[in-house]
Design an enzyme around this catalytic site. Sequence first.
Site, PDB file in Angstrom:
ATOM      1  N   GLU A  63       2.369  -6.625  -5.358  1.00 22.57           N
ATOM      2  CA  GLU A  63       1.940  -5.873  -6.544  1.00 22.57           C
ATOM      3  C   GLU A  63       3.060  -4.998  -7.074  1.00 22.57           C
ATOM      4  O   GLU A  63       3.479  -5.110  -8.218  1.00 22.57           O
ATOM      5  CB  GLU A  63       0.719  -5.008  -6.178  1.00 22.57           C
ATOM      6  N   ASP A  68       0.842  -1.199   0.000  1.00 21.96           N
ATOM      7  CA  ASP A  68       0.000   0.000   0.000  1.00 21.96           C
ATOM      8  C   ASP A  68       0.875   1.245   0.000  1.00 21.96           C
ATOM      9  O   ASP A  68       0.789   2.103  -0.874  1.00 21.96           O
ATOM     10  CB  ASP A  68      -0.895  -0.012   1.236  1.00 21.96           C
TER      11      ASP A  68
HETATM   12  C1  LIG Z   1      12.161  -5.963   0.174  1.00 28.70           C
HETATM   13  C2  LIG Z   1      12.001  -4.521  -0.155  1.00 28.70           C
HETATM   14  C3  LIG Z   1      10.814  -4.051  -0.715  1.00 28.70           C
HETATM   15  N1  LIG Z   1      10.719  -2.721  -1.005  1.00 28.70           N
HETATM   16  C4  LIG Z   1       9.463  -2.184  -1.541  1.00 28.70           C
HETATM   17  C5  LIG Z   1       9.079  -2.606  -2.934  1.00 28.70           C
HETATM   18  C6  LIG Z   1       7.588  -2.345  -2.916  1.00 28.70           C
HETATM   19  O1  LIG Z   1       7.321  -0.975  -3.123  1.00 28.70           O
HETATM   20  C7  LIG Z   1       7.194  -2.725  -1.487  1.00 28.70           C
HETATM   21  C8  LIG Z   1       6.596  -4.120  -1.422  1.00 28.70           C
HETATM   22  O2  LIG Z   1       5.299  -4.076  -1.954  1.00 28.70           O
HETATM   23  P1  LIG Z   1       4.771  -5.281  -2.839  1.00 28.70           P
HETATM   24  O3  LIG Z   1       5.822  -5.665  -3.795  1.00 28.70           O
HETATM   25  O4  LIG Z   1       3.444  -4.874  -3.408  1.00 28.70           O
HETATM   26  O5  LIG Z   1       4.575  -6.501  -1.848  1.00 28.70           O
HETATM   27  P2  LIG Z   1       3.962  -6.628  -0.384  1.00 28.70           P
HETATM   28  O6  LIG Z   1       3.527  -8.025  -0.215  1.00 28.70           O
HETATM   29  O7  LIG Z   1       4.898  -6.080   0.607  1.00 28.70           O
HETATM   30  O8  LIG Z   1       2.657  -5.706  -0.399  1.00 28.70           O
HETATM   31  C9  LIG Z   1       1.352  -6.244  -0.448  1.00 28.70           C
HETATM   32  O9  LIG Z   1       0.566  -5.438   0.392  1.00 28.70           O
HETATM   33  C10 LIG Z   1      -0.808  -5.861   0.407  1.00 28.70           C
HETATM   34  C11 LIG Z   1      -1.584  -5.018   1.394  1.00 28.70           C
HETATM   35  C12 LIG Z   1      -1.381  -5.707  -0.971  1.00 28.70           C
HETATM   36  O10 LIG Z   1      -2.731  -6.119  -0.981  1.00 28.70           O
HETATM   37  C13 LIG Z   1      -0.601  -6.562  -1.936  1.00 28.70           C
HETATM   38  O11 LIG Z   1      -1.100  -6.383  -3.259  1.00 28.70           O
HETATM   39  C14 LIG Z   1       0.866  -6.185  -1.885  1.00 28.70           C
HETATM   40  O12 LIG Z   1       1.017  -4.894  -2.404  1.00 28.70           O
HETATM   41  O13 LIG Z   1       8.398  -2.672  -0.719  1.00 28.70           O
HETATM   42  C15 LIG Z   1      11.740  -1.823  -0.763  1.00 28.70           C
HETATM   43  O14 LIG Z   1      11.609  -0.628  -1.050  1.00 28.70           O
HETATM   44  N2  LIG Z   1      12.893  -2.278  -0.217  1.00 28.70           N
HETATM   45  C16 LIG Z   1      13.079  -3.601   0.107  1.00 28.70           C
HETATM   46  O15 LIG Z   1      14.158  -3.960   0.635  1.00 28.70           O
END
Ligand SMILES: Cc1cn([C@H]2C[C@H](O)[C@@H](COP(=O)(O)OP(=O)(O)O[C@H]3O[C@@H](C)[C@H](O)[C@@H](O)[C@H]3O)O2)c(=O)[nH]c1=O
Length: 360
Positions: free
Chosen positions: A262, A24
């Site tokens: 996502e 989010d």
């Molecule tokens: C591992 C890592 C991730 N990130 C960032 C990348 C992404 O912007 C974020 C991770 O988000 P996602 O890839 O979407 O995976 P997520 O599983 O963390 O987020 C989830 O949250 C739920 C509430 C939603 O319903 C899902 O659709 C999904 O968005 O973290 C970093 O900036 N640094 C890091 O070291």
Amino acid sequence: MPATPPATPLRWDIFCQVIDNFGDIGVCWRLAANLAQRGCTVRLRVDDASALAWMAPDGLDGVQVLPYDAPWDASHPPQAVVEAFGCAAPAPYLDALARQPAPLLNLEYLSAEDYVLRCHRLPSPILHGPGQGLTRWFFYPGFTAGTGGLLREPDLLPRQALFDRQAWRQQHGVRADAVAISLFCYEPAALPHWLQQCTAHADWQLLVTPGRATAAVQKNMNEKGLNPLPAKREKLLFLKSCSQTDFDALLWACDLNLVRGEDSLVRALWAGQPLVWHIYPQDDNAHHAKLQAFLDWLHAPASLRDFHYAWNGMADAQTLPQVDGPMLAQWRDCIQAARTRLLAQNSLIDQLQMFISEKS
Ligand SMILES: Cc1cn([C@H]2C[C@H](O)[C@@H](COP(=O)(O)OP(=O)(O)O[C@H]3O[C@@H](C)[C@H](O)[C@@H](O)[C@H]3O)O2)c(=O)[nH]c1=O
């Protein structure tokens, strides 16, 4: 040829409620940053901004992070408002917006399913209660024309062109000749099978992101009494949290990216390397149809489909394919073809700005 978005930078309010994990706030920050990079001013109104401390440690000019219920600023009213993932702006805010109207959008979750094409840009008039008289517009991200597109910052390609993959790998203890694999997942049932494959390949190095992926790997290691031996330690690199910019570099430096949720899925598509998606699990298994639609859009080869089914609990973990060089090459061709298709489309911000100028 993509349409050109309007040049006038606007004042945006973005509402974000953090449910769990990081998607989010991850998507909302990236949306705010993309808008600011186009000269817009953005107020990101979020109930829990704590993840920004590592995700965006330096902040960004043009983006102001505010509490979710920060008061309405009548002297600087928004010219566009986004409620992300169905969160609703506070009632006093919506009532104030109804007095100084601006387009109000509900930014939906990303999907390749057909309903996105039917629902994108549909209006939902607010007939009573907070914001009465306003119209909420549904804005659906997507992978094809006719949807809201994907977040893609203007400097993505130049940044990728300048990226020094070998230098990054050397700085992070990744051998130049290794098959480097990033792991960003929840708790896939097939993880033990995958770890066995990673251990069996002498030239594979697994880069494990912090949080749930690290916990799942360590749980598996402890269960099997596999305390990582020195050799194994080199095979398993446990990473620290890093910024979204550095997370991109991880994806660009690896030869296979196992991503989740996502936002990291989209980032892995831009990275252009073979990828596997651990979709956010939903109780009613609604995520199965969502995954199938994505694999169909991707024109995924059978081996990549089979890997996804086992990785996402849609097939027995034992059916996880044995990954090898030719298979990775086939997956890479598939992802790069998909990336080329995506680059030919308008970005989400371009679509958003054109939509707002239509509705203003
Ligand atoms: C591992 C890592 C991730 N990130 C960032 C990348 C992404 O912007 C974020 C991770 O988000 P996602 O890839 O979407 O995976 P997520 O599983 O963390 O987020 C989830 O949250 C739920 C509430 C939603 O319903 C899902 O659709 C999904 O968005 O973290 C970093 O900036 N640094 C890091 O070291």
